[in-house]
Design a protein around this motif. Sequence first.
Motif, PDB file in Angstrom:
ATOM      1  N   MET A  27       0.817  -1.217   0.000  1.00 15.44           N
ATOM      2  CA  MET A  27       0.000   0.000   0.000  1.00 15.44           C
ATOM      3  C   MET A  27       0.851   1.268   0.000  1.00 15.44           C
ATOM      4  SD  MET A  27      -3.096  -1.073  -0.068  1.00 15.44           S
ATOM      5  CE  MET A  27      -3.961   0.385   0.379  1.00 15.44           C
ATOM      6  N   GLU A  29       2.804   2.509  -2.251  1.00 15.18           N
ATOM      7  CA  GLU A  29       2.645   3.258  -3.502  1.00 15.18           C
ATOM      8  C   GLU A  29       1.327   4.018  -3.514  1.00 15.18           C
ATOM      9  OE1 GLU A  29       3.158   0.720  -6.894  1.00 15.18           O
ATOM     10  OE2 GLU A  29       5.157   0.092  -6.252  1.00 15.18           O
ATOM     11  N   ASP A  30       0.287   3.441  -2.950  1.00 18.35           N
ATOM     12  CA  ASP A  30      -1.012   4.101  -2.905  1.00 18.35           C
ATOM     13  C   ASP A  30      -0.994   5.313  -1.974  1.00 18.35           C
ATOM     14  OD1 ASP A  30      -2.410   2.219  -4.649  1.00 18.35           O
ATOM     15  OD2 ASP A  30      -2.130   0.796  -3.008  1.00 18.35           O
ATOM     16  N   LYS A  34      -1.827   9.152  -3.160  1.00 19.73           N
ATOM     17  CA  LYS A  34      -2.813  10.039  -2.528  1.00 19.73           C
ATOM     18  C   LYS A  34      -2.169  11.345  -2.086  1.00 19.73           C
ATOM     19  CE  LYS A  34      -6.353   7.318  -2.784  1.00 19.73           C
ATOM     20  NZ  LYS A  34      -7.382   7.418  -3.756  1.00 19.73           N
ATOM     21  N   LYS A  71      -7.001   3.353  -0.389  1.00 16.56           N
ATOM     22  CA  LYS A  71      -7.340   2.512  -1.546  1.00 16.56           C
ATOM     23  C   LYS A  71      -8.761   1.975  -1.408  1.00 16.56           C
ATOM     24  CE  LYS A  71      -5.662  -0.902  -4.660  1.00 16.56           C
ATOM     25  NZ  LYS A  71      -4.565  -0.817  -5.564  1.00 16.56           N
TER      26      LYS A  71
END
Length: 117
Positions: A27, A29-30, A34, A71
């Motif tokens: 997560m 990269e997410d 954001k 996500k």
Amino acid sequence: MNIKYKNKALERQCTDLKKAKMEFGKMGEDVIAKINIIECANSFMDLVNLQSLRCHGLHGHLNDYWDIDVKGKENKLRIILAPLDENDQIVVADNDFFKICKTLKIVLIKEVSGHYE
């Protein structure tokens, strides 16, 4: 949008991909994605209006803070943030909040965490 962070460790987790992956796993990269969306916003109103962020106000001990899903709704990871005025004071979500929301260009990232952690 200008982003301020609660502390340097959190800033590194949100801006350095290697640190983000160490802290948040796949997560990471997410989280970075954001943060990039937040940086590109012209005002806090842009964040509220962008439906894919699911930006919404919080209650209880996090009153006056907002959260953004990292996500989607099904994932528990979220970014907790607050809009700041030009004096770096948290803007209270009162009756006039949405009138001034278009002028708010600074946010404080308080934490990135799972719901109910």
